[in-house]
Design an enzyme around this catalytic site. Structure first.
Site, PDB file in Angstrom:
ATOM      1  N   LYS A 158     -51.988 -31.210 -31.181  1.00  0.00           N
ATOM      2  CA  LYS A 158     -52.048 -30.618 -29.851  1.00  0.00           C
ATOM      3  C   LYS A 158     -53.483 -30.298 -29.460  1.00  0.00           C
ATOM      4  O   LYS A 158     -54.276 -29.848 -30.296  1.00  0.00           O
ATOM      5  CB  LYS A 158     -51.201 -29.334 -29.791  1.00  0.00           C
ATOM      6  N   GLY A 165     -47.860 -30.085 -20.888  1.00  0.00           N
ATOM      7  CA  GLY A 165     -47.306 -31.197 -21.654  1.00  0.00           C
ATOM      8  C   GLY A 165     -48.330 -32.266 -22.015  1.00  0.00           C
ATOM      9  O   GLY A 165     -47.986 -33.253 -22.675  1.00  0.00           O
ATOM     10  N   GLU A 200     -49.250 -28.467 -35.629  1.00  0.00           N
ATOM     11  CA  GLU A 200     -48.078 -27.618 -35.804  1.00  0.00           C
ATOM     12  C   GLU A 200     -46.953 -28.439 -36.431  1.00  0.00           C
ATOM     13  O   GLU A 200     -46.890 -29.662 -36.261  1.00  0.00           O
ATOM     14  CB  GLU A 200     -47.581 -27.084 -34.454  1.00  0.00           C
ATOM     15  N   LYS A 237     -40.971 -29.718 -17.578  1.00  0.00           N
ATOM     16  CA  LYS A 237     -39.671 -29.103 -17.345  1.00  0.00           C
ATOM     17  C   LYS A 237     -39.002 -29.695 -16.094  1.00  0.00           C
ATOM     18  O   LYS A 237     -39.664 -29.948 -15.095  1.00  0.00           O
ATOM     19  CB  LYS A 237     -39.830 -27.592 -17.190  1.00  0.00           C
ATOM     20  N   GLU A 275     -43.988 -18.213 -24.469  1.00  0.00           N
ATOM     21  CA  GLU A 275     -43.097 -19.345 -24.704  1.00  0.00           C
ATOM     22  C   GLU A 275     -42.898 -19.588 -26.198  1.00  0.00           C
ATOM     23  O   GLU A 275     -43.849 -19.533 -26.979  1.00  0.00           O
ATOM     24  CB  GLU A 275     -43.650 -20.597 -24.020  1.00  0.00           C
ATOM     25  N   ARG A 291     -49.850 -16.236 -15.872  1.00  0.00           N
ATOM     26  CA  ARG A 291     -49.688 -16.470 -14.438  1.00  0.00           C
ATOM     27  C   ARG A 291     -48.214 -16.441 -14.093  1.00  0.00           C
ATOM     28  O   ARG A 291     -47.355 -16.276 -14.969  1.00  0.00           O
ATOM     29  CB  ARG A 291     -50.258 -17.845 -14.068  1.00  0.00           C
ATOM     30  N   VAL A 294     -43.556 -21.656 -12.485  1.00  0.00           N
ATOM     31  CA  VAL A 294     -42.765 -22.405 -11.505  1.00  0.00           C
ATOM     32  C   VAL A 294     -41.339 -21.873 -11.467  1.00  0.00           C
ATOM     33  O   VAL A 294     -40.730 -21.709 -10.403  1.00  0.00           O
ATOM     34  CB  VAL A 294     -42.754 -23.911 -11.858  1.00  0.00           C
ATOM     35  N   ARG A 337     -35.757 -28.534 -10.478  1.00  0.00           N
ATOM     36  CA  ARG A 337     -37.001 -28.952  -9.842  1.00  0.00           C
ATOM     37  C   ARG A 337     -36.747 -30.272  -9.114  1.00  0.00           C
ATOM     38  O   ARG A 337     -36.373 -31.274  -9.737  1.00  0.00           O
ATOM     39  CB  ARG A 337     -38.104 -29.137 -10.876  1.00  0.00           C
TER      40      ARG A 337
END
Length: 449
Positions: A158, A165, A200, A237, A275, A291, A294, A337
């Protein structure tokens, strides 16, 4: 309270912020690119300022232009929404150096959580469980091989500065590691200007569970339940719901209390989301978004709390008008969405709308800046609407969602409404039996040939 707020964003979130401000008697300033001159939030705002041409780097990421707009309009505060500059610590610092309130966390908190490596280390020290992985950044291939041997395969590479993503690659075996390591570093450097990566353990069938929090910046933090965001395509998502079908009340309260207690230690300010990947009863921290998310409307639906209103109150006076004892989840909510893209190939579909009819009725909310005649620009994210449905329980919510999707008309551009309708006919989804890799398998087996 503030008398005037500048909204440094576009689309549905800019309109969402405008509405909250208007309900509180606050005037709004919309900033926009030339491509968004006829956007709904621009048309409704009290004032508007063009800040540049369509490319985001020349407009919505143009800090000098945004600050100039705030100065000439006399805005007392700036709300960054999500995306763009919302997690830019330098922007938050500049805003407050100019005597303007930044409606969000402190620059120090944004910076702390913005680097995924330091964020993992910090939250672990605060008592939040993390995904097993490398001890900090992985600087070279030799280190990557030794860490991989310790962590075990499969694993995930990562980008430390990643998000949305991007900057991720799964490595299933040792012979894939060298190529994946090189590719991930190159992609991270190109996308984020920082090629730092870490590793990870790759979880096979986890759910993506996130905890919504609010902090007053003075040591009081409340949690507002969880959202299940496991339906994802390429780590993006597609659908979110609250509460999660996978959690019971005890698990929900335990992880929520643990997160709130940890963030209270650093006097976190404003809205934030922690998360996790959740598998076999264990929560594993992956990142914190400093923040508004969505998917915040699903939390608003089940708690009855206006998160943007709380952000404004906290930024103005450090006061929340909610306490933990009064927060409870009522019923069930799901957000779809709606993207301007082909439902199966996911090819973007910008263009002019001639047909637009949003659904309505009890328990149905549509957050969107669309209207008949609007030109969906090709320059930005494909998200054009969020359909949020609430019911007394998950079954009622699903029935209402099906009806609402059937009513929703967007044309002639393509949208992914057809994909969401297909989900309504899948037994595993209806049973809540899914994980973060499930949607891509679903698309592969159900897409028309």
């Amino acid at each position: 309270m503030f008398s005037k707020v500048l909204i440094a964003n576009r689309g549905e979130i800019a309109l969402r912020i405008h509405r909250a401000c208007r309900e509180m008697g606050i005037e709004t300033v919309a900033v926009h690119s030339t491509a968004d001159a006829r956007a709904m939030h621009v048309r409704l705002a009290d004032e508007s300022v063009c800040i540049g041409p369509p490319p985001a780097r020349d407009s919505y990421l143009n800090i000098p232009a945004i600050m100039a707009a705030a100065e000439i309009t006399g805005a007392e505060a700036i709300h960054p929404g999500y995306g763009f500059l919302s997690e830019n610590a330098e922007f938050a610092e500049i805003v407050e150096e100019h005597g303007i309130a930044f409606i969000g966390p402190t620059a120090a908190h944004i910076r702390l959580m913005g680097d995924k490596v330091t964020a993992k280390q910090s939250v672990a020290e605060l008592g939040i469980p993390v995904v097993p992985g490398s001890d900090g950044a992985v600087a070279d291939l030799a280190r990557a091989r030794s860490e991989a041997a310790r962590i075990g395969y499969p694993l995930l590479l990562k980008a430390a500065a990643g998000g949305g993503g991007r900057g991720m690659k799964v490595v299933h075996a040792e012979d894939e590691l060298a190529g994946a390591f090189s590719t991930t570093r190159a992609e991270a450097g190109a996308a984020f200007g920082d090629d730092t990566v870490y590793m990870e353990r790759y979880l096979e069938r986890p759910r993506h569970i996130e905890i919504q929090v609010l902090g007053d910046g003075q040591g009081r933090v409340v949690h507002m339940g969880e959202r299940d965001c496991s339906l994802q395509r390429r780590h993006q998502k597609i659908l979110e719901e609250s509460p999660s079908p996978a959690l019971n009340a005890d698990a929900r309260e335990a992880i929520g209390a643990r997160v709130a207690e940890a963030l209270a230690k650093i006097s976190y300010r404003g809205a934030g989301t922690v998360e996790f990947l959740y598998e076999n009863g264990a929560f594993n921290f992956i990142e914190m978004n400093t923040r508004l998310q969505v998917e915040h409307p699903v939390t608003e639906a089940v708690t009855g709390i206006d998160l943007v209103r709380q952000q404004l109150r906290i930024a103005h006076s450090g006061a929340m008008d909610v306490v933990q004892e009064d927060i409870s989840l009522d019923g069930h909510a799901i957000e779809c969405r709606i993207n301007a893209e082909h439902p199966w190939t996911h090819a973007p579909s910008p263009g002019r709308l001639t047909d637009y009819h949003p659904p309505g009725g009890l328990g149905v909310r549509v957050d969107s800046g669309l209207y008949a005649g609007y030109e969906v620009p090709p320059h930005y994210d494909s998200l054009i609407a969020k359909l949020v449905v609430q019911g007394r329980n998950r079954n009622e919510c699903l029935m209402r969602l099906r009806r609402a999707l059937e009513e929703f008309v967007i044309g002639p551009i393509a949208s992914n409404i057809e994909l969401h309708l297909a989900l309504m006919n899948d037994a595993a989804f209806l049973d809540g039996d899914y994980h973060i890799h499930w949607l891509e398998d679903f698309i592969a087996r159900t897409a028309p040939e």
